[in-house]
Design an enzyme around this catalytic site. Structure first.
Site, PDB file in Angstrom:
ATOM      1  N   LYS A  90      -4.829  -3.470   6.474  1.00 54.45           N
ATOM      2  CA  LYS A  90      -5.317  -4.844   5.942  1.00 54.45           C
ATOM      3  C   LYS A  90      -4.856  -5.877   6.552  1.00 54.45           C
ATOM      4  O   LYS A  90      -4.043  -6.060   7.284  1.00 54.45           O
ATOM      5  CB  LYS A  90      -4.361  -4.860   4.459  1.00 54.45           C
ATOM      6  N   SER A 165      -6.375  -5.863  -4.540  1.00 59.99           N
ATOM      7  CA  SER A 165      -6.974  -6.725  -3.229  1.00 59.99           C
ATOM      8  C   SER A 165      -7.053  -5.841  -2.072  1.00 59.99           C
ATOM      9  O   SER A 165      -7.884  -6.602  -1.189  1.00 59.99           O
ATOM     10  CB  SER A 165      -5.874  -7.790  -3.098  1.00 59.99           C
ATOM     11  N   SER A 189      -2.449  -3.980  -6.044  1.00 56.56           N
ATOM     12  CA  SER A 189      -3.552  -4.029  -5.175  1.00 56.56           C
ATOM     13  C   SER A 189      -3.587  -2.965  -4.135  1.00 56.56           C
ATOM     14  O   SER A 189      -4.851  -2.687  -3.584  1.00 56.56           O
ATOM     15  CB  SER A 189      -3.187  -5.218  -4.401  1.00 56.56           C
TER      16      SER A 189
HETATM   17  N1  GLN Z   1      -4.647  -8.480  -9.057  1.00 60.08           N
HETATM   18  C1  GLN Z   1      -3.279  -9.061  -8.672  1.00 60.08           C
HETATM   19  C2  GLN Z   1      -3.043 -10.295  -8.464  1.00 60.08           C
HETATM   20  O1  GLN Z   1      -4.212 -10.683  -8.323  1.00 60.08           O
HETATM   21  C3  GLN Z   1      -2.447  -8.088  -7.801  1.00 60.08           C
HETATM   22  C4  GLN Z   1      -2.503  -8.521  -6.411  1.00 60.08           C
HETATM   23  C5  GLN Z   1      -1.682  -7.746  -5.407  1.00 60.08           C
HETATM   24  O2  GLN Z   1      -1.206  -6.687  -5.821  1.00 60.08           O
HETATM   25  N2  GLN Z   1      -1.594  -8.204  -4.162  1.00 60.08           N
HETATM   26  O3  GLN Z   1      -1.846 -11.162  -8.301  1.00 60.08           O
END
Ligand code: GLN
Length: 499
Positions: A90, A165, A189
């Site tokens: 990532k 994400s 994410s």
């Molecule tokens: N979707 C969640 C957010 O936008 C989690 C993001 C993540 O786990 N990095 O905060």
């Protein structure tokens, strides 16, 4: 070997049906073929130029050992159990000498000066970083549509989102470009894109993996995670990366008895019979739970019951407050963590020569995308003198309660079973203008991050439209080995049933 796994790739190297170079070339070819399609996945933002050179080095190392005899090769593989295996990274995890942008314009031009500990440990074990995977900007989002470099498409149906994400890492694994990939989790994410793309995705216990070299979002919640096509694809990299790291004081060694086995042994029938599983009523009966997802979840429960596990619906009312608590805490920490991107220390700089204030404002205004700005503003607002008592402190109170209640629950129950997301993947563009709808995608995942526990997304079925649906096998801190063993039994059972 179409979709290769970590173990099948290792086997192919041993049988000499493939060299490391061929394996990596195959990954690159898969990426390049995808570029030629009408709607490329956009899973990788960059394939590292030296990936093939690294692979060739692995082949040479292997050949040298082999020339010395079978013992030398055995010793080499004991030291480097992932020799020659490519993986995706990532774009918020540092790989020395490579660009790192967190899918943001503000970090354009930034080169990571060192390896994140998770990367260093994988590289020491012989694995080959293949390239940088797309993500939501600074890991803020649930669909990988908030990337400054365009969305990642879902490999199962390219008009749908991959989830976020860590959508690039999930799509890279689901489309067979790499046998495993690293993502990060703050609130779901890894599990969410794993669910949307139909692969396994683990959010480990807070502290199991070092956060050194991983761009901070919400430091008290952040944790790296792993994607794989099978539970074994996760077990081996996890075992290699885990454990105390000098550079991260919150990292921990795995307690005795919780070691991660690779290959992971399927949980025995007798052990299934003694499992006491909790299903949170707040999730099973949640408003907005898609009917087909509920149906698939029902089937997973039946599967466990057939093996003698007991399943109970439990009431955990505080879970209704988990999304609110998560977003207040995550955004507060993000606002403070992202203050370091000022145009001076990292990446892009917009300087009109009118002093520091102007430099900060220009750089941050142009560099950050809308969602990141929204979060910085909300984070600073809830931390302000006037409101921190109303929002931040209350959110911390809720978090403490979630942590206490989840820990207490695991004294009685072996694990929690629940859907990963209320819906399957949605269409590209469907939620980008509606942040609340996007935030609610995480309603079943954030309690795991808030309670610092572990959870694995397990591919559980597909909707009538052919979209994957995942469920979570969640457990107490350091239960990764057990969760992976449960998943291994599920995985082999299902694949056996299919034949
Ligand atoms: N979707 C969640 C957010 O936008 C989690 C993001 C993540 O786990 N990095 O905060």
């Amino acid at each position: 070997m179409k979709q290769y796994t970590v173990l099948s790739a290792l086997q192919a190297l041993e049988n000499k049906t493939y060299t490391c170079e061929e394996l990596v070339a195959k990954s690159i070819d898969c990426f390049e073929q995808d570029l030629k399609t009408d709607a490329p996945l956009n899973a990788f933002l960059e394939i590292y130029a030296d990936a093939l050179v690294q692979a060739r080095r692995c082949d040479e190392e292997r050949d040298r050992a082999l020339a010395q005899g079978p013992d030398a090769l055995k010793n080499l593989l004991a030291k480097k159990p992932l020799l020659g295996i490519p993986f995706g990274v990532k774009d918020n995890i540092s790989v020395r000498g490579k660009s790192l942008t967190c899918a943001s314009h503000i970090l354009e031009g930034y080169t990571a000066p060192y390896n994140a500990t998770v990367i260093q440990r994988l590289v020491d074990a012989g694995a080959v970083p293949l390239g940088r995977c797309n993500q939501d900007e600074f890991a803020m989002g649930s669909s990988t549509e908030y990337s400054a470099y365009g969305p990642t498409r879902n490999p199962i149906n390219r008009t749908y989102v991959a989830g976020g994400s860590s959508g690039g890492s999930a799509a890279a694994v689901a489309s067979g470009m790499v046998p495993f990939a690293l993502g990060t989790e703050t609130g779901g994410s890894v599990r969410l894109p794993a669910s949307y793309c139909g692969v396994y995705g683990l959010k480990p216990t807070y502290g199991l993996l070092s956060r050194w070299g991983i761009t901070a979002f919400g430091s008290s919640l952040d944790q790296a995670g792993v994607f794989g096509v099978t539970p074994d694809d996760i077990a081996l990299p996890l075992r290699i990366m885990s454990g105390k790291d000098f550079y991260d004081d919150t990292s921990e060694d795995i307690p005795a008895g919780c070691e991660i086995n690779s290959p992971c042994p399927p949980l025995a029938d007798t052990e299934f019979a003694s499992l006491k599983i909790a299903v949170p009523r707040q999730f099973a009966e949640a408003k907005g739970l898609d009917e087909e997802v509920a149906g698939i979840f029902e089937k997973v429960q039946t599967w466990f019951k057939e093996r003698g596990s007991s399943i109970e619906l439990v009431d955990i009312p505080v879970l209704d407050a988990s999304i609110a608590s998560y977003y207040v805490i995550a955004l507060s920490e993000a606002a403070s963590n992202l203050s370091r991107f000022d145009g001076i220390r990292y990446g892009n700089r917009k300087d009109r020569g009118e002093g520091y204030d102007d430099l900060f404002i220009q750089t941050r205004s142009e560099g950050f995308g809308a969602e990141v700005k929204r979060r910085i503003i909300i984070g600073n607002y809830v931390l302000s003198d006037q409101f921190s008592g109303t929002y931040y402190k209350r959110a911390m109170g809720v978090r403490a309660r979630i942590q206490r209640e989840i820990a207490a629950l695991y004294k009685t129950y072996s694990c929690i079973l629940c859907p990963t997301c209320p819906t399957p993947a949605f269409k590209l563009g469907q939620k980008t203008e509606d942040p609340m709808a996007m935030y609610l995608s995480d309603m079943f995942t954030v309690f795991v991050n808030l309670s610092r526990t572990a959870s694995l997304n397990v591919p559980a079925g597909t909707t009538s439209a052919g979209l994957p649906v995942g469920v979570q096998f969640a457990g107490p801190m350091f239960s990764e080995n057990r969760l992976l063993s449960m998943a291994k039994a599920w995985h082999t059972g299902r694949n056996g049933e299919k034949k």
